[in-house]
Design a protein around this motif. Sequence first.
Motif, PDB file in Angstrom:
ATOM      1  N   GLN A  71       0.819  -1.214   0.000  1.00 36.91           N
ATOM      2  CA  GLN A  71       0.000   0.000   0.000  1.00 36.91           C
ATOM      3  C   GLN A  71       0.855   1.267   0.000  1.00 36.91           C
ATOM      4  O   GLN A  71       0.309   2.373   0.095  1.00 36.91           O
ATOM      5  CB  GLN A  71      -0.923   0.010   1.218  1.00 36.91           C
ATOM      6  N   ASP A  72       2.162   1.141  -0.107  1.00 32.53           N
ATOM      7  CA  ASP A  72       3.045   2.303  -0.112  1.00 32.53           C
ATOM      8  C   ASP A  72       2.763   3.144  -1.359  1.00 32.53           C
ATOM      9  O   ASP A  72       2.873   2.648  -2.485  1.00 32.53           O
ATOM     10  CB  ASP A  72       4.503   1.828  -0.117  1.00 32.53           C
ATOM     11  N   PRO A  73       2.394   4.428  -1.193  1.00 31.71           N
ATOM     12  CA  PRO A  73       2.081   5.256  -2.370  1.00 31.71           C
ATOM     13  C   PRO A  73       3.215   5.334  -3.383  1.00 31.71           C
ATOM     14  O   PRO A  73       2.965   5.409  -4.592  1.00 31.71           O
ATOM     15  CB  PRO A  73       1.786   6.631  -1.756  1.00 31.71           C
ATOM     16  N   PHE A  74       4.477   5.322  -2.909  1.00 30.61           N
ATOM     17  CA  PHE A  74       5.603   5.400  -3.841  1.00 30.61           C
ATOM     18  C   PHE A  74       5.660   4.154  -4.731  1.00 30.61           C
ATOM     19  O   PHE A  74       5.913   4.251  -5.936  1.00 30.61           O
ATOM     20  CB  PHE A  74       6.914   5.575  -3.080  1.00 30.61           C
ATOM     21  N   LEU A  75       5.412   2.992  -4.144  1.00 29.28           N
ATOM     22  CA  LEU A  75       5.462   1.759  -4.938  1.00 29.28           C
ATOM     23  C   LEU A  75       4.234   1.624  -5.825  1.00 29.28           C
ATOM     24  O   LEU A  75       4.331   1.111  -6.948  1.00 29.28           O
ATOM     25  CB  LEU A  75       5.588   0.551  -4.010  1.00 29.28           C
ATOM     26  N   ALA A  77       2.732   4.149  -7.161  1.00 30.12           N
ATOM     27  CA  ALA A  77       3.016   5.060  -8.270  1.00 30.12           C
ATOM     28  C   ALA A  77       4.031   4.454  -9.232  1.00 30.12           C
ATOM     29  O   ALA A  77       3.924   4.615 -10.457  1.00 30.12           O
ATOM     30  CB  ALA A  77       3.532   6.391  -7.729  1.00 30.12           C
ATOM     31  N   LEU A  78       5.026   3.750  -8.699  1.00 32.10           N
ATOM     32  CA  LEU A  78       6.016   3.079  -9.550  1.00 32.10           C
ATOM     33  C   LEU A  78       5.331   2.060 -10.451  1.00 32.10           C
ATOM     34  O   LEU A  78       5.616   1.985 -11.654  1.00 32.10           O
ATOM     35  CB  LEU A  78       7.070   2.405  -8.673  1.00 32.10           C
ATOM     36  N   THR A  88       7.684  13.864  -3.727  1.00 32.02           N
ATOM     37  CA  THR A  88       7.155  14.031  -2.378  1.00 32.02           C
ATOM     38  C   THR A  88       6.003  13.058  -2.165  1.00 32.02           C
ATOM     39  O   THR A  88       5.382  12.572  -3.124  1.00 32.02           O
ATOM     40  CB  THR A  88       6.645  15.459  -2.151  1.00 32.02           C
ATOM     41  N   LEU A  89       5.706  12.796  -0.897  1.00 34.29           N
ATOM     42  CA  LEU A  89       4.576  11.923  -0.579  1.00 34.29           C
ATOM     43  C   LEU A  89       3.278  12.520  -1.105  1.00 34.29           C
ATOM     44  O   LEU A  89       2.408  11.794  -1.605  1.00 34.29           O
ATOM     45  CB  LEU A  89       4.495  11.717   0.935  1.00 34.29           C
ATOM     46  N   ALA A  90       3.145  13.834  -1.014  1.00 32.09           N
ATOM     47  CA  ALA A  90       1.932  14.481  -1.506  1.00 32.09           C
ATOM     48  C   ALA A  90       1.773  14.283  -3.018  1.00 32.09           C
ATOM     49  O   ALA A  90       0.666  14.043  -3.515  1.00 32.09           O
ATOM     50  CB  ALA A  90       1.970  15.971  -1.180  1.00 32.09           C
ATOM     51  N   GLU A  91       2.878  14.356  -3.760  1.00 32.91           N
ATOM     52  CA  GLU A  91       2.818  14.198  -5.219  1.00 32.91           C
ATOM     53  C   GLU A  91       2.372  12.794  -5.607  1.00 32.91           C
ATOM     54  O   GLU A  91       1.504  12.625  -6.473  1.00 32.91           O
ATOM     55  CB  GLU A  91       4.186  14.501  -5.834  1.00 32.91           C
ATOM     56  N   ARG A  94      -1.341  12.075  -4.733  1.00 27.90           N
ATOM     57  CA  ARG A  94      -2.299  12.637  -5.689  1.00 27.90           C
ATOM     58  C   ARG A  94      -2.453  11.723  -6.902  1.00 27.90           C
ATOM     59  O   ARG A  94      -3.527  11.631  -7.498  1.00 27.90           O
ATOM     60  CB  ARG A  94      -1.856  14.028  -6.139  1.00 27.90           C
ATOM     61  N   LEU A  95      -1.382  11.029  -7.240  1.00 31.30           N
ATOM     62  CA  LEU A  95      -1.422  10.123  -8.396  1.00 31.30           C
ATOM     63  C   LEU A  95      -2.138   8.822  -8.062  1.00 31.30           C
ATOM     64  O   LEU A  95      -2.912   8.305  -8.866  1.00 31.30           O
ATOM     65  CB  LEU A  95       0.004   9.831  -8.881  1.00 31.30           C
ATOM     66  N   THR A  96      -1.898   8.290  -6.864  1.00 33.47           N
ATOM     67  CA  THR A  96      -2.384   6.942  -6.516  1.00 33.47           C
ATOM     68  C   THR A  96      -3.569   6.948  -5.573  1.00 33.47           C
ATOM     69  O   THR A  96      -4.234   5.923  -5.411  1.00 33.47           O
ATOM     70  CB  THR A  96      -1.255   6.138  -5.845  1.00 33.47           C
ATOM     71  N   GLY A  97      -3.835   8.085  -4.902  1.00 29.79           N
ATOM     72  CA  GLY A  97      -4.801   8.067  -3.814  1.00 29.79           C
ATOM     73  C   GLY A  97      -4.110   7.577  -2.557  1.00 29.79           C
ATOM     74  O   GLY A  97      -2.941   7.181  -2.574  1.00 29.79           O
ATOM     75  N   ARG A  98      -4.818   7.594  -1.457  1.00 26.32           N
ATOM     76  CA  ARG A  98      -4.244   7.151  -0.181  1.00 26.32           C
ATOM     77  C   ARG A  98      -4.986   5.907   0.305  1.00 26.32           C
ATOM     78  O   ARG A  98      -6.205   5.919   0.437  1.00 26.32           O
ATOM     79  CB  ARG A  98      -4.329   8.263   0.870  1.00 26.32           C
ATOM     80  N   GLU A  99      -4.244   4.852   0.565  1.00 23.70           N
ATOM     81  CA  GLU A  99      -4.832   3.638   1.104  1.00 23.70           C
ATOM     82  C   GLU A  99      -5.157   3.863   2.580  1.00 23.70           C
ATOM     83  O   GLU A  99      -4.268   4.211   3.368  1.00 23.70           O
ATOM     84  CB  GLU A  99      -3.864   2.467   0.947  1.00 23.70           C
ATOM     85  N   PRO A 100      -6.410   3.675   3.001  1.00 21.13           N
ATOM     86  CA  PRO A 100      -6.791   3.992   4.386  1.00 21.13           C
ATOM     87  C   PRO A 100      -5.959   3.267   5.445  1.00 21.13           C
ATOM     88  O   PRO A 100      -5.538   3.879   6.424  1.00 21.13           O
ATOM     89  CB  PRO A 100      -8.263   3.556   4.437  1.00 21.13           C
TER      90      PRO A 100
END
Length: 262
Positions: A71-75, A77-78, A88-91, A94-100
Motif C-alpha cells: 500500500q506504499d504510495p511510492f510503490l 506510483a512506480l 514528495t509523498l503528496a505528489e 495525488r497520483l495513486t490516492g491514499r490507502e486507508p
Amino acid sequence: MPTTPDPLTRTIETLHGPGFPAALVALLSSWVPFDCAIVLGHGRRPVYLYDNLPDRRELLFERYLTGAHQQDPFLLALRQGLGAGVWTLAEVSRLTGREPDYTHHFYPATGWREELGLLLPVRPDFTLLISLGRLAGRRPVTGAELTKLRRHFALVHALCRQQWGATPPPLPAAPEGEPEMERVRQAVTRTLARLGGPHLTRREREVATLILHGCDTVTIAERLGIGPGTVKNHRKHLYAKLGLASRADLFTLFLGQLITTP
C-alpha cells in the motif's frame, strides 16, 4: 595528519562494497538533512538494503516488508509508471490516492512527518526506492531543498547504477566485529521467533522455520505430526500473508531481519 574525506569522495570510495548505501545516505543528508532513511530494491518484492532508523525498526521488518509495502504510495506510483526522480509523498498520493490502512494505521506509527522518495531504476527488473523522512516536530521540506535534491539526482542515479546496475544487490552490511557463534545462534533464534511479525499463526511460523532449515514437505509433516497437504496449506497461507512467491523470497526476508537483529 590525514583528513576526513568529504561525503561525495567517501561515497565513491565505497562503490561496489557493502558500505555504499550508508555512504550514499550520508551524502544525501549533507545536501538536505533528514532524520531517517531506508534503501530498498524492488523487483518482484522489496529487498532490504539499508536503514538508519533510530527506533521503531520492527515496523520495517514486521509490518512494512511483510505486507504494508503493498500500500506504499511510492510503490503504487512506480507500478503505475511513475518515472525516475525525487518525489514528495503528496505528489505520489495525488497520483495513486491514499490507502486507508496505510495512511491511518501504519504511517502514523512510524513517527514520520514528511517523506521524500527517490525512484532510481538501475536495471530493467530492479528499481531502488530511497525513502528520506523527517520526524514529527521538524519543519517541512522547503522548495529550495527539494530543488537541491533534484539538481543532484543525476549524480545519485549514476552512482546507484554503478553499484547495482550489473549485478544482484549485495547483502546488507553486518554489524562491525566478528560475533562469536553463540551470539550468532541467539540472533538466529530471535529472528525466527519474530519472523513475519503479527501476521503469522504459531503453526505457520513453525512451518516457515522448518522451510528455512531446509526441510521438505514430507519432513515438515513428520516433525509437526500433520499431513503433507496441511503443510502445503500452511505454506500457501504464510507466503500470501507475507507477499512471498517462493522459498527464495522467504530466505531473503529472513536474511534481512537476521542482519538487523539487535
